[in-house]
Motif scaffolding. Structure first.
Motif, PDB file in Angstrom:
ATOM      1  N   GLY A 185      54.944  82.462  47.144  1.00 30.59           N
ATOM      2  CA  GLY A 185      56.088  83.263  47.573  1.00 30.59           C
ATOM      3  C   GLY A 185      57.053  83.484  46.432  1.00 30.59           C
ATOM      4  N   ALA A 186      57.654  82.436  45.930  1.00 32.03           N
ATOM      5  CA  ALA A 186      58.539  82.556  44.777  1.00 32.03           C
ATOM      6  C   ALA A 186      57.728  82.897  43.532  1.00 32.03           C
ATOM      7  CB  ALA A 186      59.291  81.244  44.561  1.00 32.03           C
ATOM      8  N   ASN A 187      58.384  83.554  42.564  1.00 26.64           N
ATOM      9  CA  ASN A 187      57.714  83.859  41.298  1.00 26.64           C
ATOM     10  C   ASN A 187      57.783  82.617  40.415  1.00 26.64           C
ATOM     11  OD1 ASN A 187      56.380  85.265  39.277  1.00 26.64           O
ATOM     12  ND2 ASN A 187      58.272  86.110  38.450  1.00 26.64           N
ATOM     13  N   ALA A 188      57.053  81.599  40.822  1.00 23.07           N
ATOM     14  CA  ALA A 188      57.105  80.303  40.156  1.00 23.07           C
ATOM     15  C   ALA A 188      56.322  80.331  38.850  1.00 23.07           C
ATOM     16  CB  ALA A 188      56.534  79.229  41.080  1.00 23.07           C
ATOM     17  N   SER A 189      56.641  79.378  37.965  1.00 22.07           N
ATOM     18  CA  SER A 189      55.850  79.225  36.747  1.00 22.07           C
ATOM     19  C   SER A 189      54.536  78.544  37.099  1.00 22.07           C
ATOM     20  CB  SER A 189      56.616  78.400  35.709  1.00 22.07           C
ATOM     21  OG  SER A 189      56.686  77.042  36.116  1.00 22.07           O
ATOM     22  N   GLY A 224      35.504  81.378  62.248  1.00 18.54           N
ATOM     23  CA  GLY A 224      35.041  81.617  60.889  1.00 18.54           C
ATOM     24  C   GLY A 224      35.434  82.968  60.325  1.00 18.54           C
ATOM     25  N   VAL A 225      36.470  83.598  60.880  1.00 14.78           N
ATOM     26  CA  VAL A 225      36.933  84.880  60.331  1.00 14.78           C
ATOM     27  C   VAL A 225      37.561  84.605  58.966  1.00 14.78           C
ATOM     28  CG1 VAL A 225      38.446  86.860  60.681  1.00 14.78           C
ATOM     29  CG2 VAL A 225      37.354  85.770  62.652  1.00 14.78           C
ATOM     30  N   PRO A 226      37.076  85.235  57.884  1.00 12.17           N
ATOM     31  CA  PRO A 226      37.559  84.918  56.535  1.00 12.17           C
ATOM     32  C   PRO A 226      38.898  85.587  56.222  1.00 12.17           C
ATOM     33  CG  PRO A 226      35.877  86.613  56.403  1.00 12.17           C
ATOM     34  CD  PRO A 226      35.973  86.227  57.861  1.00 12.17           C
ATOM     35  N   MET A 227      39.956  85.088  56.825  1.00  9.18           N
ATOM     36  CA  MET A 227      41.292  85.634  56.599  1.00  9.18           C
ATOM     37  C   MET A 227      41.738  85.367  55.169  1.00  9.18           C
ATOM     38  SD  MET A 227      41.821  86.629  59.711  1.00  9.18           S
ATOM     39  CE  MET A 227      43.507  87.141  59.501  1.00  9.18           C
ATOM     40  N   ALA A 228      42.384  86.357  54.553  1.00  8.47           N
ATOM     41  CA  ALA A 228      43.009  86.120  53.258  1.00  8.47           C
ATOM     42  C   ALA A 228      44.385  85.497  53.436  1.00  8.47           C
ATOM     43  CB  ALA A 228      43.136  87.427  52.478  1.00  8.47           C
ATOM     44  N   ARG A 229      45.100  85.909  54.480  1.00  7.32           N
ATOM     45  CA  ARG A 229      46.386  85.313  54.834  1.00  7.32           C
ATOM     46  C   ARG A 229      46.499  85.335  56.353  1.00  7.32           C
ATOM     47  NH1 ARG A 229      50.290  86.948  50.051  1.00  7.32           N
ATOM     48  NH2 ARG A 229      49.214  88.719  49.119  1.00  7.32           N
ATOM     49  N   ILE A 230      47.097  84.293  56.912  1.00  6.06           N
ATOM     50  CA  ILE A 230      47.458  84.312  58.326  1.00  6.06           C
ATOM     51  C   ILE A 230      48.712  83.464  58.467  1.00  6.06           C
ATOM     52  CG2 ILE A 230      45.781  82.489  58.894  1.00  6.06           C
ATOM     53  CD1 ILE A 230      45.531  83.961  61.685  1.00  6.06           C
ATOM     54  N   GLU A 231      49.838  84.147  58.641  1.00  9.25           N
ATOM     55  CA  GLU A 231      51.155  83.536  58.644  1.00  9.25           C
ATOM     56  C   GLU A 231      51.780  83.630  60.028  1.00  9.25           C
ATOM     57  OE1 GLU A 231      53.011  82.446  55.467  1.00  9.25           O
ATOM     58  OE2 GLU A 231      50.854  82.169  55.233  1.00  9.25           O
ATOM     59  N   PHE A 232      52.586  82.643  60.365  1.00  6.54           N
ATOM     60  CA  PHE A 232      53.276  82.594  61.648  1.00  6.54           C
ATOM     61  C   PHE A 232      54.780  82.623  61.429  1.00  6.54           C
ATOM     62  CE2 PHE A 232      55.583  79.832  64.601  1.00  6.54           C
ATOM     63  CZ  PHE A 232      55.332  80.459  65.811  1.00  6.54           C
ATOM     64  N   VAL A 233      55.500  83.384  62.234  1.00  6.70           N
ATOM     65  CA  VAL A 233      56.967  83.302  62.276  1.00  6.70           C
ATOM     66  C   VAL A 233      57.383  83.227  63.734  1.00  6.70           C
ATOM     67  CG1 VAL A 233      57.246  84.559  60.112  1.00  6.70           C
ATOM     68  CG2 VAL A 233      57.356  85.809  62.265  1.00  6.70           C
ATOM     69  N   ASP A 234      58.435  82.448  64.016  1.00  9.68           N
ATOM     70  CA  ASP A 234      58.896  82.351  65.393  1.00  9.68           C
ATOM     71  C   ASP A 234      59.883  83.473  65.704  1.00  9.68           C
ATOM     72  OD1 ASP A 234      61.311  81.580  64.236  1.00  9.68           O
ATOM     73  OD2 ASP A 234      61.371  79.601  65.191  1.00  9.68           O
ATOM     74  N   ALA A 235      60.415  83.475  66.932  1.00  8.06           N
ATOM     75  CA  ALA A 235      61.290  84.559  67.369  1.00  8.06           C
ATOM     76  C   ALA A 235      62.554  84.643  66.517  1.00  8.06           C
ATOM     77  CB  ALA A 235      61.648  84.365  68.845  1.00  8.06           C
ATOM     78  N   TRP A 255      54.793  91.743  52.881  1.00  6.12           N
ATOM     79  CA  TRP A 255      54.762  90.404  52.302  1.00  6.12           C
ATOM     80  C   TRP A 255      56.046  90.072  51.562  1.00  6.12           C
ATOM     81  CZ3 TRP A 255      51.862  87.599  54.871  1.00  6.12           C
ATOM     82  CH2 TRP A 255      50.655  88.082  55.394  1.00  6.12           C
ATOM     83  N   GLU A 256      56.764  91.077  51.070  1.00  3.95           N
ATOM     84  CA  GLU A 256      58.083  90.788  50.494  1.00  3.95           C
ATOM     85  C   GLU A 256      59.012  90.238  51.563  1.00  3.95           C
ATOM     86  OE1 GLU A 256      59.648  94.200  48.520  1.00  3.95           O
ATOM     87  OE2 GLU A 256      58.627  93.750  46.609  1.00  3.95           O
ATOM     88  N   MET A 257      58.934  90.799  52.769  1.00  6.11           N
ATOM     89  CA  MET A 257      59.740  90.312  53.878  1.00  6.11           C
ATOM     90  C   MET A 257      59.417  88.844  54.151  1.00  6.11           C
ATOM     91  SD  MET A 257      60.130  92.098  57.612  1.00  6.11           S
ATOM     92  CE  MET A 257      58.357  92.013  57.970  1.00  6.11           C
ATOM     93  N   ARG A 258      58.133  88.500  54.151  1.00  3.22           N
ATOM     94  CA  ARG A 258      57.727  87.108  54.372  1.00  3.22           C
ATOM     95  C   ARG A 258      58.167  86.215  53.214  1.00  3.22           C
ATOM     96  NH1 ARG A 258      57.282  82.657  54.032  1.00  3.22           N
ATOM     97  NH2 ARG A 258      55.628  81.225  54.692  1.00  3.22           N
TER      98      ARG A 258
END
Length: 458
Positions: free
Chosen positions: A133-137, A241-252, A315-318
């Motif tokens: 997420g962050a532009n980390a080193s 076994g679905v090969p997700m690249a990303r699967i993120e959760f956010v609550d209400a 993804w910027e929002m996330r």
């Protein structure tokens, strides 16, 4: 042996690249989360491995503490110099040294950031997948064994670091690993260093595994009537076994914060944010399977993002969730929690955490990389209200204990630093003492990031 004598010798070595200005010390005193300021005595800006080695030898001679600094995005105080001494900032060691496109690997200096590397790789058809997420080193990411939104498919830094160049506590320079994809030659020193949080050495070069850019990429966001349905959909997706690249959760609560930050119109309900990588046909198949799974759990309002600019906005929002949450509550600070549990216990862990927060007087939206059982609560508190700080610490404590009781870990990706030392003994038992023994063997003076990760010295 004194810090003052070390700084005098370091000034002769580095000249103006040893800073003692108040602005520099203040910049390197803070973290992204709730820990108090911890000003070092000086900040060093080396330019190559030879200078880092000479710097460490001087500090070893005078017993001066050394703390590594990448982009300063760590969340458990790893980069703060609580013992004073010298912070080594790697911003001038930020080069991409060698791209081996045929072998799909790259050599970089530790100050190179994730975004800078992927910009450099654009013409090769390759990319580096670990995305915290962050532009980390990249050096900091290796030292905290970072992961992020893509770990469910591409793994963590543990899986993507092939080798390291490391300066040890006495100034010796070693190389760990090779560019080969496997080896059975002795101890895995690369694995030992990755996640060591700068307590065993300073990384001056990394060899990283690269991946091919996928032919097709599709992302989407969908809402659920309740938290249980969203988390159950994640579990079913993984087990199918679905090969997700990303699967993120956010609550209400997090959905509402996203709306306020971006002018969006997401229903204020739990949501999944997903991304699929592969061939055109493969992605279509993954989308159809995922759609059928989440429909069974009451998903609604699919919003597909097939154009690159739409995916970037999603993804910027996330990725900006932490800062958006802080912006939603001016004057507040955040304690960012980080636990990881077996997938089968994920729904239980999330629901118990949500109920615990709801019963408290503070707020804390929940989100996470739930494809691998890792989630966070961003617990907000008034820094001038000691009662609120005690409340969020107690919530975080219960989250960590809950994770351990479920067979999980107190930290999925943020590391131990100083914030999670209360739980590492419970998680590792006598293994924690073994970590301390390794630290004592490699750093007998305890000058490398003292007070972090391992048991205190007697």
């Amino acid at each position: 042996m004194t810090i003052a004598a070390a700084l005098e010798a370091l000034a002769q070595l580095l000249g103006q690249r040893l800073s003692r200005s108040k602005s520099d010390l203040d910049l390197h005193a803070a973290s992204e989360t709730y820990y108090p300021l911890a000003r070092p005595d000086a900040v060093a800006y080396p330019r190559d491995t030879a200078e880092v080695s000479a710097l460490v030898r001087i500090c070893a001679e005078h017993g001066c503490p050394i703390t590594g600094w990448g982009a300063g995005t760590s969340l458990e105080g790893q980069a703060q110099a609580f013992s004073g001494g010298v912070v080594v900032d790697f911003r001038e060691m930020d080069k991409v040294l060698e791209i081996n496109a045929e072998d799909m690997d790259v050599r970089v200096q530790p100050g190179c950031t994730r975004e800078a590397l992927n910009t450099e790789l654009r013409a090769t058809g390759l990319f580096f997948p670990v995305d915290p997420g962050a532009n980390a080193s990249l050096g900091g990411m290796a030292m905290t064994r970072a992961s992020g939104t893509t770990a469910v498919r591409y793994g963590t830094m543990r899986d993507n670091v092939l080798g390291l160049e490391v300066v040890l506590a006495d100034g010796r320079v070693i190389r760990t690993g090779t560019r080969a994809r496997k080896s059975s030659a002795g101890y895995d020193l690369t694995g030992l260093m990755v996640g060591s949080e700068g307590t065993l050495g300073l990384v001056t070069e990394l060899t990283l595994r690269l991946r091919g850019q996928p032919e097709a990429v599709t992302a989407a966001v969908c809402g659920f009537p309740d938290m249980h349905g969203a988390v159950a959909a994640v579990i079913d997706t993984i087990q199918m076994g679905v090969p997700m690249a990303r699967i993120e959760f956010v609550d209400a609560a997090m959905a509402g914060i996203f709306n306020a930050a971006s002018g969006g119109s997401m229903p204020e309900t739990p949501h999944l944010m997903v991304e699929f990588h592969g061939s055109e046909a493969g992605v279509r198949e993954q989308v159809e399977t995922f759609g059928a799974i989440v429909a069974d759990h009451g998903a609604t309002g699919f919003d597909w993002a097939e154009r690159p600019e739409d995916r970037t906005r999603l993804w910027e929002m996330r990725h900006r969730a932490h800062w958006s949450t802080l912006a939603s509550a001016p004057g507040k600070r955040a304690l960012v929690t980080d636990i990881c549990v077996p997938i089968s216990r994920l729904a239980e862990a999330v629901e118990e955490t949500a109920a615990d927060i709801a019963a408290s007087p503070v707020t804390g939206p929940i989100l996470g990389h739930v494809g691998d059982g890792n989630f966070h609560a961003i617990l907000l508190f008034d820094p001038d209200d000691g009662t609120e700080l005690d409340t969020v610490k107690a919530l975080s404590h219960r989250m960590a204990e809950r994770a351990l009781a479920m067979g999980g870990t107190c930290t999925g990706e943020h590391g131990i630093g100083i914030g999670k030392q209360a739980y590492i003994k419970a998680e590792h038992g006598e293994g924690w003492q073994v970590m301390g023994a390794l630290k004592a063997a490699l750093d007998p003076q305890n000058i490398l990031n003292p007070g972090k990760l391992v048991p205190p010295r007697n």
